[in-house]
Design a protein around this motif. Structure first.
Motif, short mmCIF file in Angstrom:
data_model
loop_
_atom_site.label_atom_id
_atom_site.label_comp_id
_atom_site.label_asym_id
_atom_site.label_seq_id
_atom_site.Cartn_x
_atom_site.Cartn_y
_atom_site.Cartn_z
N ALA A 1 40.23 -17.59 59.38
CA ALA A 1 39.76 -16.22 59.15
C ALA A 1 40.78 -15.24 59.74
O ALA A 1 40.76 -14.94 60.92
CB ALA A 1 38.39 -16.02 59.79
N VAL A 2 41.67 -14.77 58.89
CA VAL A 2 42.78 -13.92 59.33
C VAL A 2 42.82 -12.66 58.49
O VAL A 2 42.73 -12.72 57.25
CB VAL A 2 44.13 -14.67 59.20
CG1 VAL A 2 45.30 -13.75 59.59
CG2 VAL A 2 44.12 -15.93 60.06
N ILE A 3 42.95 -11.52 59.15
CA ILE A 3 43.19 -10.25 58.46
C ILE A 3 44.62 -9.83 58.77
O ILE A 3 45.01 -9.75 59.94
CB ILE A 3 42.21 -9.15 58.91
CG1 ILE A 3 40.78 -9.52 58.51
CG2 ILE A 3 42.59 -7.80 58.33
CD1 ILE A 3 39.73 -8.56 59.07
N THR A 4 45.40 -9.55 57.72
CA THR A 4 46.76 -9.06 57.88
C THR A 4 46.90 -7.73 57.17
O THR A 4 46.77 -7.65 55.95
CB THR A 4 47.79 -10.06 57.33
OG1 THR A 4 47.70 -11.29 58.07
CG2 THR A 4 49.20 -9.52 57.44
N LEU A 5 47.11 -6.67 57.95
CA LEU A 5 47.33 -5.33 57.41
C LEU A 5 48.79 -5.01 57.63
O LEU A 5 49.24 -4.85 58.77
CB LEU A 5 46.42 -4.32 58.10
CG LEU A 5 44.91 -4.64 58.02
CD1 LEU A 5 44.10 -3.60 58.77
CD2 LEU A 5 44.45 -4.73 56.58
N ASN A 6 49.55 -4.91 56.53
CA ASN A 6 51.01 -4.97 56.65
C ASN A 6 51.70 -3.85 55.90
O ASN A 6 52.59 -4.08 55.10
CB ASN A 6 51.50 -6.34 56.14
CG ASN A 6 52.95 -6.58 56.48
OD1 ASN A 6 53.45 -6.11 57.49
ND2 ASN A 6 53.64 -7.32 55.63
#
Length: 459
Positions: free
Chosen positions: A194-199
């Motif tokens: 469960a990973v959120i990546t805001l890039n």
């Protein structure tokens, strides 16, 4: 597969698979537009297999529109196993429905991938939901614009322990109504997938006319700022700062004169030791709470909390900084020089920096076990802005240590005391300042042993 010689493809009504067949649908429109007007995969057992619209290796550049009735599935039932929309040449992708629900994909093949130069969402509360275990949702590119939400479009993106990866900025459109953001990768249980990546490297990852922001994941990779209009920011999960260019600064703010709260329930670290990020937190009259340790795995650069303006008066609660005797940040500044938070609460046991620590507040509470402040050869300052004291809990033997040799000054403008006041406490105070000066307003109440060690002056 439907392919045009650069002509328009327009579905005027619903699109379903033969019942229980899960047939795939591929649309290739070239420079022509692709338009969906009816619901997809919502007929009885009509879920589509893979819905591919100008996606993957396709180079079609036409705009793609899912109009307001073109939901893919419902709030609880998938309309397709996988949803693959657009490519790097796609102009604008308009997602104006309310539901985009998928059942397939896995940890390798994302369930939903949306790719375009620009994204718009004008549906009522769009909800992107990947129900497949570990199956991710991605928004890619955003080369010429952002993910632009209308006033009615409170955005929810949720996976079942799958990655949520978003490259463009998420932003609202109207100053009269803010849009809320919920990104939740946890599913039925919070696993490491469960990973959120805001890039978004070019500006805020979330900002402009934004209401509340709620992020939930095992790990949250944050490359740039989060900005709300006086609304709460709640981040649940370990945060890794990944600002890899520019000023290496990440700002999380609800505004300098408003009451939006900021909450981190876990740790905050830099991505690596090469270019550690600067972290600035601003909540105005709202509270800022960090439950976990900052920089315990990879130390960050400067840490600044509630110090941008005189209106930053909301309380601050911080868990820990660094680990053992290893610094969690370079400089630490909590509280503004001219008007300060009403209280700073230290809930953990260690606060270590490689440069100066400056705390400014009306009052201080230390509720952790044996809080220890370390800044070897640097200054540690507790400034008094109001009439409050530095209040220790019964488990809080306080140590302030700027080193045994180099000059590191300790300045404490408040009185150190104990919370209980019943005469039965054994709370100790130890201050080590090498050859630095020690200035202290006073020590009173149920304090046991006091040891101040310095070759400099004590005032």
């Amino acid at each position: 597969t439907l392919t045009t010689g650069n002509g328009t493809i327009d579905f005027s009504s619903t699109v379903d698979s033969t019942a229980n067949a899960d047939n795939n649908l591929t649309v290739v429109s070239g420079t022509g537009t692709a338009v969906f007007n009816g619901a997809i995969g919502t007929g009885t057992n009509g879920e589509i297999g893979t819905l591919n619209v100008n996606a993957l290796t396709d180079t079609s550049s036409g705009n793609i529109t899912f109009n307001s009735n073109a939901d893919i599935g419902t709030t609880s039932a998938a309309g397709a196993a996988r949803i693959l929309i657009g490519n790097g040449a796609t102009g604008t992708l308009a997602l104006d429905g309310s539901f985009y629900t998928s059942s397939g994909g896995d940890g390798t093949d994302a369930a939903q991938i949306y790719t375009a130069n620009a994204f718009t969402m004008s549906g009522t509360d769009p909800d992107f939901h990947s129900a497949g275990a570990a199956a991710g949702i991605s928004f890619v590119d955003g080369a010429t614009s952002d993910i632009v939400l209308s006033n009615s479009a409170d955005l929810t993106i949720q996976t079942n322990n799958g990655t949520i990866a978003i490259a463009p900025q998420i932003k609202g459109t109207g100053a009269d109504t803010n849009t809320d953001i919920v990104l939740n990768a946890s599913g039925s249980s919070l696993g490491s997938g469960a990973v959120i990546t805001l890039n978004n490297g070019d500006g805020a990852v979330i900002g402009t006319d934004i209401g509340t922001v709620d992020l939930t994941a095992h790990t949250i990779n944050l490359s740039n700022d989060i900005e709300t209009d006086a609304e709460n920011i709640t981040i649940s999960g370990a945060v890794v700062l990944t600002q890899a260019a520019g000023d290496y600064t990440v700002i999380v703010t609800t505004g300098t004169s408003t009451a939006g709260n900021i909450s981190f329930d876990s740790t905050i670290d830099a991505a690596d030791a090469t270019n550690p990020e600067v972290l600035t937190l601003i909540s105005g009259t709202g509270s800022t709470t960090i439950t976990g340790a900052i920089g315990a795995t990879n130390d960050i650069a400067a840490l600044t909390i509630q110090a941008s303006a005189a209106t930053d008066t909301g309380t601050v609660s911080i868990g820990a900084l660094g680990s053992g005797t290893t610094a969690g940040a370079t400089t630490v500044t909590i509280g503004h020089a001219t008007d300060q938070p009403t209280k700073i609460t230290f809930t953990g046991g260690v606060f270590v920096s490689s440069d100066d620590q400056i705390f400014r507040a009306d009052a201080y509470d230390m509720t952790g076990t044996n809080p220890t402040f370390i800044a070897s050869g640097k200054d540690i300052t507790f400034a008094a802005a109001g009439t409050g004291d530095i209040v220790l809990s019964d488990t809080a033997n306080l140590t302030i240590d700027t080193g045994s040799g180099a000059i590191g000054n300790v300045s404490i403008s408040d009185t150190i005391t104990n919370v209980a006041g019943d005469g039965n406490d054994a709370t100790d105070v130890t201050i080590v300042a090498g050859s630095g000066t020690v200035g202290i307003a006073g020590i009173s109440g149920d304090i046991n042993d006091v040891a101040i060690t310095t070759t400099g002056n004590i005032t």
